[in-house]
Enzyme design. Structure first.
Site, mmCIF file in Angstrom:
data_model
loop_
_atom_site.group_PDB
_atom_site.id
_atom_site.type_symbol
_atom_site.label_atom_id
_atom_site.label_comp_id
_atom_site.label_asym_id
_atom_site.label_seq_id
_atom_site.Cartn_x
_atom_site.Cartn_y
_atom_site.Cartn_z
ATOM 1 N N SER A 154 0.856 -1.186 0.000
ATOM 2 C CA SER A 154 0.000 0.000 0.000
ATOM 3 C C SER A 154 0.889 1.232 0.000
ATOM 4 O O SER A 154 2.088 1.148 0.310
ATOM 5 C CB SER A 154 -0.864 -0.003 1.273
ATOM 6 O OG SER A 154 -1.522 1.227 1.471
ATOM 7 N N TYR A 167 -2.520 -1.260 10.198
ATOM 8 C CA TYR A 167 -2.431 -1.437 8.736
ATOM 9 C C TYR A 167 -1.069 -0.986 8.213
ATOM 10 O O TYR A 167 -0.435 -1.690 7.423
ATOM 11 C CB TYR A 167 -3.559 -0.633 8.096
ATOM 12 C CG TYR A 167 -3.728 -0.824 6.606
ATOM 13 C CD1 TYR A 167 -4.429 -1.914 6.106
ATOM 14 C CD2 TYR A 167 -3.224 0.113 5.707
ATOM 15 C CE1 TYR A 167 -4.615 -2.077 4.746
ATOM 16 C CE2 TYR A 167 -3.404 -0.038 4.336
ATOM 17 C CZ TYR A 167 -4.100 -1.130 3.863
ATOM 18 O OH TYR A 167 -4.277 -1.283 2.505
#
Length: 269
Positions: A154, A167
Site C-alpha cells: 500500500s 495497517y
C-alpha cells in the site's frame, strides 16, 4: 497470444475487489486461476464482508473467459487449510507460475482506539497471511522452474498514513517480506515484488470518508497525507491489476525486489 498464456496463478482475497480484478485480468491474458477467500463475516471492519456468493461470481466471470478456476473458501491465517487449498489447486491445474498475495483488511482508528484484537487481526491477515501464502507456494514455483510472486502492500507500506497504525505496520512488514524472499528465492528464478496502491474503488477502499472525517477534523494537519498528487481521488481495481499483470508476465522477467507504486503520486507527499 496472451501475456500470461498457459500460466497458472494463485490469488488470495479473490472473491471481489482487487482480488477478483486480478483474477479476471490474468484470465483475460490466458492464465488459469487458483482462488481463495475467507468469504465470511469479518469482525471490526466498517464495510461489508465478502461472501461465498461473491467468490462464486468470481468463478463465473473467469469461466466466462474460457479459463479454468479452482476456488476455495479459506482464511489466509489458517496455515494448514491454506496449504491444502494451494496443493489441491496445483494438483488439479498441473503447476504454479504466479502468486498474488492480495488478501487484506483495514480498520481506521487513532492510536488509542486501536484495540489488541484489531492489531492481531490486521497483522494476522495482512502480514502473516502473506507469509503463509509464500510459505505454501514457493516450493511449487521452484518445482516449476521459477515464477513471480506479487504482494499487495500500500501507499501505507511506504509512508505513515494516519489513523491506520496496524495497517501501516502490516504493509511495511510486507515490504520486508518481499525483500527477504526476493533475495532468497532469486537463485530459483523466482521474482518477488510489491505493488503499492493509493485508494481503490472497492468496498474496503471507499470506507475512509465517514471513518476519517471526525479524526481529520480533530487533527487537520494530517489530512494532506491522504491526498494524491494527480487530480484523482481514487483508482479503479483494474489500474492495480494492470500492474499485477506486468509483474506476472515475462515483460518484467528481470524485475525483482521492486516497490511498484500505483498511487497517483500519494507517496510523494
Amino acid at each position: 497470444m496472451g501475456r500470461v498464456e498457459g500460466k497458472v496463478a494463485f490469488i488470495t482475497g479473490a472473491a471481489r475487489g482487487q482480488g477478483r480484478s486480478h483474477a479476471l485480468r490474468l484470465a483475460q491474458e490466458g492464465a488459469d486461476i487458483i482462488a481463495v477467500d475467507l468469504a465470511d463475516h469479518i469482525p471490526n471492519i466498517d464495510y461489508p464482508s465478502a461472501t461465498e456468493e461473491d467468490l462464486a461470481e468470481t468463478v463465473r466471470q473467469v469461466e466466462a473467459l474460457d479459463r479454468r478456476i479452482i476456488a476455495t473458501k479459506v482464511d489466509v491465517r489458517d496455515r494448514e487449510a491454506l496449504r491444502a487449498a494451494i496443493d489441491d489447486g496445483v494438483a488439479q491445474l498441473g503447476k504454479l507460475d504466479i502468486v498474488v498475495a492480495n488478501a487484506g483488511i483495514c480498520v481506521i482508528a487513532d492510536w488509542k482506539g486501536t484495540s489488541a484484537e484489531v492489531w492481531d487481526q490486521t497483522i494476522g491477515t495482512n502480514l502473516t497471511g502473506v507469509w503463509n501464502t509464500v510459505q505454501g507456494t514457493a516450493q511449487h514455483l521452484i518445482d516449476n522452474g521459477g515464477g513471480s510472486i506479487i504482494m499487495t502492500s500500500s501507499a501505507a507500506g511506504i509512508k505513515g498514513l494516519p489513523f491506520l497504525s496496524a495497517y501501516v505496520s502490516a504493509k511495511h512488514g510486507v515490504v520486508g517480506l518481499m525483500r527477504a524472499y526476493a533475495t532468497e528465492l532469486a537463485e530459483y528464478n523466482i521474482r518477488v515484488n510489491t505493488i503499492h496502491p493509493t485508494g481503490v474503488n472497492t468496498p474496503m477502499g471507499t470506507l475512509g470518508g465517514d471513518a476519517f472525517g471526525p479524526l481529520l477534523e480533530a487533527h487537520p494537519k494530517l489530512g494532506g497525507m491522504l491526498a494524491n498528487l494527480l487530480p484523482i481521488e481514487i483508482t479503479e481495481p483494474v489500474d492495480q491489476s494492470n500492474a499485477v499483470l506486468f509483474l506476472a508476465s515475462d515483460e518484467s522477467r528481470y524485475v525483482t525486489s521492486l516497490e511498484l507504486t500505483v498511487d497517483a503520486g500519494n507517496t510523494q507527499f
